[in-house]
Scaffold this motif. Structure first.
Motif, mmCIF file in Angstrom:
data_model
loop_
_atom_site.group_PDB
_atom_site.id
_atom_site.type_symbol
_atom_site.label_atom_id
_atom_site.label_comp_id
_atom_site.label_asym_id
_atom_site.label_seq_id
_atom_site.Cartn_x
_atom_site.Cartn_y
_atom_site.Cartn_z
ATOM 1 N N SER A 156 5.481 -22.939 26.713
ATOM 2 C CA SER A 156 5.846 -22.483 28.055
ATOM 3 C C SER A 156 5.285 -21.090 28.328
ATOM 4 C CB SER A 156 7.373 -22.482 28.206
ATOM 5 O OG SER A 156 7.761 -22.031 29.487
ATOM 6 N N ALA A 157 5.376 -20.210 27.324
ATOM 7 C CA ALA A 157 4.851 -18.850 27.485
ATOM 8 C C ALA A 157 3.337 -18.876 27.666
ATOM 9 C CB ALA A 157 5.227 -18.005 26.276
ATOM 10 N N ALA A 158 2.641 -19.753 26.951
ATOM 11 C CA ALA A 158 1.183 -19.843 27.073
ATOM 12 C C ALA A 158 0.783 -20.330 28.460
ATOM 13 C CB ALA A 158 0.635 -20.782 25.998
ATOM 14 N N TRP A 216 -1.296 -15.929 34.775
ATOM 15 C CA TRP A 216 -0.693 -14.627 35.018
ATOM 16 C C TRP A 216 -1.450 -13.814 36.071
ATOM 17 C CZ3 TRP A 216 3.996 -13.210 33.618
ATOM 18 C CH2 TRP A 216 4.367 -11.874 33.761
ATOM 19 N N ARG A 217 -2.753 -13.753 35.941
ATOM 20 C CA ARG A 217 -3.530 -12.905 36.865
ATOM 21 C C ARG A 217 -3.447 -13.409 38.301
ATOM 22 N NH1 ARG A 217 -6.966 -12.352 32.129
ATOM 23 N NH2 ARG A 217 -7.056 -10.139 31.529
ATOM 24 N N THR A 253 -3.685 -6.951 28.784
ATOM 25 C CA THR A 253 -3.215 -5.785 28.045
ATOM 26 C C THR A 253 -1.872 -5.298 28.574
ATOM 27 O OG1 THR A 253 -4.496 -4.333 29.509
ATOM 28 C CG2 THR A 253 -5.532 -5.027 27.445
ATOM 29 N N VAL A 254 -1.030 -4.888 27.645
ATOM 30 C CA VAL A 254 0.290 -4.323 27.941
ATOM 31 C C VAL A 254 0.309 -2.902 27.388
ATOM 32 C CG1 VAL A 254 2.779 -4.530 27.492
ATOM 33 C CG2 VAL A 254 1.393 -6.608 27.781
ATOM 34 N N PRO A 255 0.562 -1.878 28.226
ATOM 35 C CA PRO A 255 1.022 -1.931 29.618
ATOM 36 C C PRO A 255 -0.080 -1.741 30.653
ATOM 37 C CG PRO A 255 1.308 0.273 28.780
ATOM 38 C CD PRO A 255 0.665 -0.517 27.667
ATOM 39 N N GLN A 256 -1.347 -1.678 30.237
ATOM 40 C CA GLN A 256 -2.413 -1.324 31.184
ATOM 41 C C GLN A 256 -2.471 -2.285 32.379
ATOM 42 O OE1 GLN A 256 -2.695 -1.437 27.932
ATOM 43 N NE2 GLN A 256 -3.322 0.619 27.272
ATOM 44 N N GLU A 257 -2.452 -3.583 32.112
ATOM 45 C CA GLU A 257 -2.478 -4.548 33.208
ATOM 46 C C GLU A 257 -1.077 -4.941 33.659
ATOM 47 O OE1 GLU A 257 -5.651 -7.722 33.171
ATOM 48 O OE2 GLU A 257 -5.803 -7.062 31.080
ATOM 49 N N THR A 258 -0.150 -5.001 32.721
ATOM 50 C CA THR A 258 1.222 -5.393 33.050
ATOM 51 C C THR A 258 2.198 -4.572 32.212
ATOM 52 O OG1 THR A 258 0.558 -7.669 33.538
ATOM 53 C CG2 THR A 258 2.893 -7.285 33.112
ATOM 54 N N LEU A 311 0.783 -13.104 26.515
ATOM 55 C CA LEU A 311 -0.111 -12.310 27.365
ATOM 56 C C LEU A 311 -1.264 -11.734 26.550
ATOM 57 C CD1 LEU A 311 2.482 -10.399 29.596
ATOM 58 C CD2 LEU A 311 1.043 -12.335 30.262
ATOM 59 N N GLN A 312 -0.946 -11.229 25.367
ATOM 60 C CA GLN A 312 -1.996 -10.660 24.511
ATOM 61 C C GLN A 312 -2.991 -11.736 24.079
ATOM 62 O OE1 GLN A 312 0.609 -8.917 21.593
ATOM 63 N NE2 GLN A 312 0.487 -6.873 22.501
#
Length: 364
Positions: free
Chosen positions: A260-262, A268-269, A297-302, A291-292
């Motif tokens: 589900s996460a995948a 996401w974008r 990228t976390v936190p740069q994009e989210t 997300l990774q």
């Protein structure tokens, strides 16, 4: 003719073929050892005191003063004999039990709440209460109250999701419960309320993200059964914090599994969110990894924030920002329960027992 040898060496006995051979006598089955149940009279004799003194000591009676050496002798004698007081008999004498019933919540309890309940149970035991956790098997409202009342508890700490209601409170009080508490976001008429307003958690997370420039916040809504009483108020808290701002929010249903996460990370974008509140730290870990893996990228994009402040969140890379939930000490709640048991006629009180603080780390 069949000759059967005689083991004593005497003349063999003759039997016809039709006669069955004698069978050796069966050995009697070994009986389990019988233990006599020790009584308070046995304790009194061994300790050299009266039965009344034994009762005063083992029932923690405060109306009679017993010297410390005598108390020690009684406890040592009881321990040596393996004697324990009879709870049912003690309840008959007192007119009520010392059982505090804590019905099992219908929602999965995470590490934070498990630690809280353990601390509360330990604190109540210090007041000589016996804490019993009870599985309600999906019962709610008056049906749940009737099932709980069968155990004749002196106090009940009902989870908010049980939907106890005024009739359920009445059932418990008629059965002898001196103190009835609800624990959660709802309260019931006639019961003392330990309010845990989950909206505070969402407001705290949203404020943290807004201060860091977020304009479109994603809000994870767990698909795991039973979490809605927590998840929905937290989402409402996010929405309330955005009132009067230009920021928006998007609800993101998510099951607690990697597939589900995948799937969520893969689109996401296209969602356009620049930050996300993940309901709790466990969902944060699940989503961050997905997300990774997708190259986000976390936190740069989210920017990402969870809640509960679990140790594992501090071991992630980047370290997880979170909402630290502050629960009351078990000792204070145990003192409150004991006070209401001693004064059951007092007016129902409402106590706000949930606090929340944002903890900024690398993920936001």
């Amino acid at each position: 003719m069949v000759q059967i040898p005689n083991k004593t060496g005497q003349q063999p006995t003759q039997k016809t073929a039709e006669q069955p051979a004698e069978r050796p006598a069966e050995q009697p089955a070994q009986q389990p050892a019988q233990y006599s149940v020790p009584t308070s009279a046995d304790v009194a004799r061994l300790a050299g005191v009266s039965r009344a003194t034994v009762s005063y000591v083992l029932n923690n009676t405060s109306a009679v003063r017993i010297s410390e050496p005598t108390r020690r002798r009684v406890h040592e004698a009881a321990k040596e004999l393996g004697y324990v007081p009879h709870a049912a008999a003690r309840s008959l004498r007192a007119g009520h039990t010392r059982v505090v019933l804590m019905p099992t919540p219908h929602i999965p309890a995470g590490p934070l709440f498990s630690e809280f309940f353990n601390e509360l149970q330990w604190a109540l035991s210090r007041f000589d209460y016996t804490v019993v956790q009870y599985g309600s098997l999906g019962l709610t409202g008056e049906d749940a109250a009737r099932a709980w009342a069968e155990l004749r508890p002196v106090a009940v700490l009902a989870p908010g999701a049980s939907g106890l209601g005024a009739r359920g409170v009445s059932v418990l009080k008629r059965s002898g419960a001196k103190a009835v508490f609800t624990l959660g976001p709802q309260r019931a008429e006639g019961a003392h309320a330990l309010l845990m307003d989950q909206r505070l958690v969402g407001r705290c997370a949203a404020t943290h993200l807004l201060e860091r420039g977020s304009s479109h916040i994603g809000v994870v809504i767990p698909e795991e059964r039973g979490l809605e009483p927590f998840a929905r108020p937290r989402a409402e808290g996010i929405r309330g914090a955005l009132n009067g701002t230009d920021a928006t929010m998007t609800e993101l249903p998510l099951a607690y599994d990697e597939e589900s996460a995948a799937r969520l990370a893969a689109r996401w974008r296209s969602l356009g969110v620049d930050s996300v509140f993940t309901y709790n730290d466990e969902y944060a870990m699940l989503l961050m990894r997905a997300l990774q893996d997708e190259g986000i990228t976390v936190p740069q994009e989210t920017a990402l924030i969870g809640s509960d402040d679990l140790m594992l969140g501090r071991l992630l890379r980047p370290r997880l920002s979170t909402v630290r939930i502050e629960l009351p000490s078990g000792q204070k709640l145990a003192e409150l329960v004991d006070r209401v048991v001693r004064d059951p006629g007092m007016e129902p009180e409402v106590h706000d027992v949930l606090g929340a603080t944002a903890v900024h780390r690398e993920s936001s």
